[in-house]
Design a protein around this motif. Structure first.
Motif, PDB file in Angstrom:
ATOM      1  N   LEU A 161       0.459   2.869   1.185  1.00  0.00           N
ATOM      2  CA  LEU A 161       0.418   1.830   2.215  1.00  0.00           C
ATOM      3  C   LEU A 161      -0.936   1.162   2.244  1.00  0.00           C
ATOM      4  O   LEU A 161      -1.969   1.792   1.994  1.00  0.00           O
ATOM      5  CB  LEU A 161       0.709   2.421   3.602  1.00  0.00           C
ATOM      6  CG  LEU A 161       2.134   2.790   3.983  1.00  0.00           C
ATOM      7  CD1 LEU A 161       2.171   3.310   5.412  1.00  0.00           C
ATOM      8  CD2 LEU A 161       3.069   1.605   3.834  1.00  0.00           C
TER       9      LEU A 161
ATOM     10  N   THR B 163       6.100   0.795  -3.831  1.00  0.00           N
ATOM     11  CA  THR B 163       6.868   1.887  -4.455  1.00  0.00           C
ATOM     12  C   THR B 163       6.771   1.755  -5.966  1.00  0.00           C
ATOM     13  O   THR B 163       7.055   0.686  -6.527  1.00  0.00           O
ATOM     14  CB  THR B 163       8.350   1.824  -4.036  1.00  0.00           C
ATOM     15  OG1 THR B 163       8.437   1.871  -2.612  1.00  0.00           O
ATOM     16  CG2 THR B 163       9.121   2.986  -4.632  1.00  0.00           C
TER      17      THR B 163
ATOM     18  N   SER C 261      -0.320   8.360   5.561  1.00  0.00           N
ATOM     19  CA  SER C 261       1.049   8.134   5.110  1.00  0.00           C
ATOM     20  C   SER C 261       1.302   8.789   3.759  1.00  0.00           C
ATOM     21  O   SER C 261       0.478   8.692   2.840  1.00  0.00           O
ATOM     22  CB  SER C 261       1.331   6.631   5.008  1.00  0.00           C
ATOM     23  OG  SER C 261       2.565   6.405   4.372  1.00  0.00           O
TER      24      SER C 261
ATOM     25  N   SER D  72      -3.798   4.213   2.446  1.00  0.00           N
ATOM     26  CA  SER D  72      -3.349   5.606   2.478  1.00  0.00           C
ATOM     27  C   SER D  72      -3.909   6.381   1.289  1.00  0.00           C
ATOM     28  O   SER D  72      -4.197   5.811   0.227  1.00  0.00           O
ATOM     29  CB  SER D  72      -1.825   5.669   2.469  1.00  0.00           C
ATOM     30  OG  SER D  72      -1.312   5.217   1.230  1.00  0.00           O
TER      31      SER D  72
ATOM     32  N   GLY E 125       3.411   7.829   1.657  1.00  0.00           N
ATOM     33  CA  GLY E 125       3.721   6.753   0.716  1.00  0.00           C
ATOM     34  C   GLY E 125       2.569   5.792   0.595  1.00  0.00           C
ATOM     35  O   GLY E 125       1.748   5.654   1.513  1.00  0.00           O
TER      36      GLY E 125
ATOM     37  N   SER F 142       3.658  -2.013   1.811  1.00  0.00           N
ATOM     38  CA  SER F 142       4.027  -0.745   1.171  1.00  0.00           C
ATOM     39  C   SER F 142       4.390  -0.999  -0.282  1.00  0.00           C
ATOM     40  O   SER F 142       4.929  -2.056  -0.625  1.00  0.00           O
ATOM     41  CB  SER F 142       5.203  -0.101   1.896  1.00  0.00           C
ATOM     42  OG  SER F 142       6.363  -0.898   1.780  1.00  0.00           O
TER      43      SER F 142
ATOM     44  N   VAL G 299      -1.798   4.978   8.891  1.00  0.00           N
ATOM     45  CA  VAL G 299      -1.750   4.389   7.552  1.00  0.00           C
ATOM     46  C   VAL G 299      -2.424   5.306   6.540  1.00  0.00           C
ATOM     47  O   VAL G 299      -1.905   5.581   5.458  1.00  0.00           O
ATOM     48  CB  VAL G 299      -2.398   2.995   7.551  1.00  0.00           C
ATOM     49  CG1 VAL G 299      -2.520   2.477   6.115  1.00  0.00           C
ATOM     50  CG2 VAL G 299      -1.591   2.029   8.393  1.00  0.00           C
TER      51      VAL G 299
ATOM     52  N   PHE H 232      -1.874   6.068  -1.802  1.00  0.00           N
ATOM     53  CA  PHE H 232      -2.077   4.843  -2.580  1.00  0.00           C
ATOM     54  C   PHE H 232      -3.192   5.060  -3.600  1.00  0.00           C
ATOM     55  O   PHE H 232      -3.080   4.690  -4.771  1.00  0.00           O
ATOM     56  CB  PHE H 232      -2.423   3.679  -1.649  1.00  0.00           C
ATOM     57  CG  PHE H 232      -2.527   2.342  -2.333  1.00  0.00           C
ATOM     58  CD1 PHE H 232      -1.463   1.467  -2.358  1.00  0.00           C
ATOM     59  CD2 PHE H 232      -3.701   1.953  -2.977  1.00  0.00           C
ATOM     60  CE1 PHE H 232      -1.559   0.240  -2.997  1.00  0.00           C
ATOM     61  CE2 PHE H 232      -3.811   0.735  -3.621  1.00  0.00           C
ATOM     62  CZ  PHE H 232      -2.728  -0.130  -3.636  1.00  0.00           C
TER      63      PHE H 232
END
Length: 362
Positions: A28, A126, A24, A41, A26, A124, A21, A44
């Motif tokens: 998370l 976006t 990552s 993450s 992205g 998650s 995590v 983030f």
């Protein structure tokens, strides 16, 4: 080497999960059943300007200055914890004081694994702010272009009407009957294109509604060429339909030529009558017909000779990959222009009937 206990295995698995995590690419979050943050993450923290180390162990609602403490998001996450729901593409506007808002898409699901006593939620996020901004710019540019196009078409229609008026004035002034006829024909051809441009300028759709277009076109022709509408009437029937602008231009010119031809030849002397313009559209297939109840083609054999109007109709029909058929209407004449891109069941049955050959097209 000492044997590994189940507890050690669980700790190793948890450590691996946290590492995945945290690394990552992205944004998370790994949450427990109370919506406390177990792992976050690095991405983030970079996207939302959050101190990663300080966030671990705290509640989700405590991130930042409380912008993640929305009632709707919490309700959805609680339902996810209980197993009653799964967050799939939940749209969230993240509003932070003194900073531009972010448009987010959130996904969250409960993880199913052997340790059933400890609930875990993987969340998650976006950030779609930039994508939506680009889309809005494109939509705004498209809307502006459509407005400009409509304005251009409106101006073109006005210019064409001015040209048509000049042609009609010259037709009234000339003493030559032949010249007057040519000028009136030119006037009506210009008016047919002007009517189309006005129809396009008033429509936000790319396609043209034929029924409205033909009504406007025939009103214009009747006003300039029919002295007494009680003597000769020009009407539009059929369900019409939508066609591409380029197709509608050709169809409008065909209608203009056929109506002019009927007005010239079908009603000799003081003979009253009616001209009917009918159009049927079935998907990519369409049929246009102009029918009069005048003297008929047999009474005027010379009418079938290829003149300018006939040549224009034939040329336009060829461009549209359509077939022109002239037949008696008992009384009068019916000229049908048919375009068949797809063979329909009803059309196939018609071709088997005795009259099917007259209406066939390619």
């Amino acid at each position: 080497m000492a044997a590994q206990t189940p507890h050690d295995s669980e700790q190793a698995a948890l450590s691996l999960t946290l590492a995945i995590v945290a690394s990552s690419p992205g944004p998370l979050l790994l949450l427990d059943g109370d919506l406390n943050i177990l792992a976050v993450s690095q991405s983030f923290g970079e996207v939302f300007e959050i101190e990663v180390d300080g966030a671990v162990g705290g509640p989700l609602s405590g991130l930042g200055v409380g912008e993640w403490d929305g009632a709707r998001l919490r309700s959805l996450l609680d339902a996810t914890v209980s197993g009653a729901a799964r967050i799939d593409a939940y749209e969230l506007d993240l509003v932070r004081p003194g900073r531009p808002p972010h448009q987010l898409v959130v996904h969250a699901q409960r993880l199913v694994y052997l340790d059933l006593e400890n609930l875990r939620i993987l969340m998650s996020v976006t950030d779609t702010t930039a994508c939506r901004a680009d889309r809005k710019l494109k939509d705004d540019a498209l809307a502006e272009n459509l407005v400009l196009l409509a304005e251009v078409r409106h101006r073109v229609a006005n210019s064409l009407q001015i040209i048509a008026s000049v042609l009609l004035q010259n037709a009234r002034k000339t003493t030559s009957e032949e010249t007057r006829g040519h000028l009136k024909d030119a006037h009506n051809r210009v008016m047919s294109v002007a009517a189309l441009e006005r129809q396009l300028s008033e429509s936000a759709d790319e396609a043209v509604q034929l029924q409205a277009y033909f009504v406007s076109l025939c009103d214009s022709i009747a006003a300039s060429m029919i002295a007494d509408t009680r003597q000769i009437s020009l009407i539009v029937t059929g369900e019409g339909g939508l066609v591409a602008p380029r197709t509608s231009v050709s169809l409008g010119l065909i209608v203009t030529e056929l109506v002019i031809n009927a007005l010239k030849h079908a009603f000799t002397g003081d003979r009253p009558g009616t001209i009917v313009v009918d159009c049927q559209v079935r998907g990519p297939n369409w049929t246009l017909s102009v029918t009069d109840d005048g003297v008929g083609v047999n009474a005027q054999p010379g009418q079938l000779r290829a003149g300018l109007g006939t040549s224009i109709v034939q040329a336009l029909a060829k461009q549209l990959e359509a077939v022109v058929v002239t037949a008696s209407a008992h009384p009068g004449t019916r000229i049908t222009v048919t375009h068949s891109q797809i063979a329909l069941v009803d059309d196939a049955e018609d071709e088997l009937s005795p009259g099917g050959q007259a209406a066939a097209s390619v």
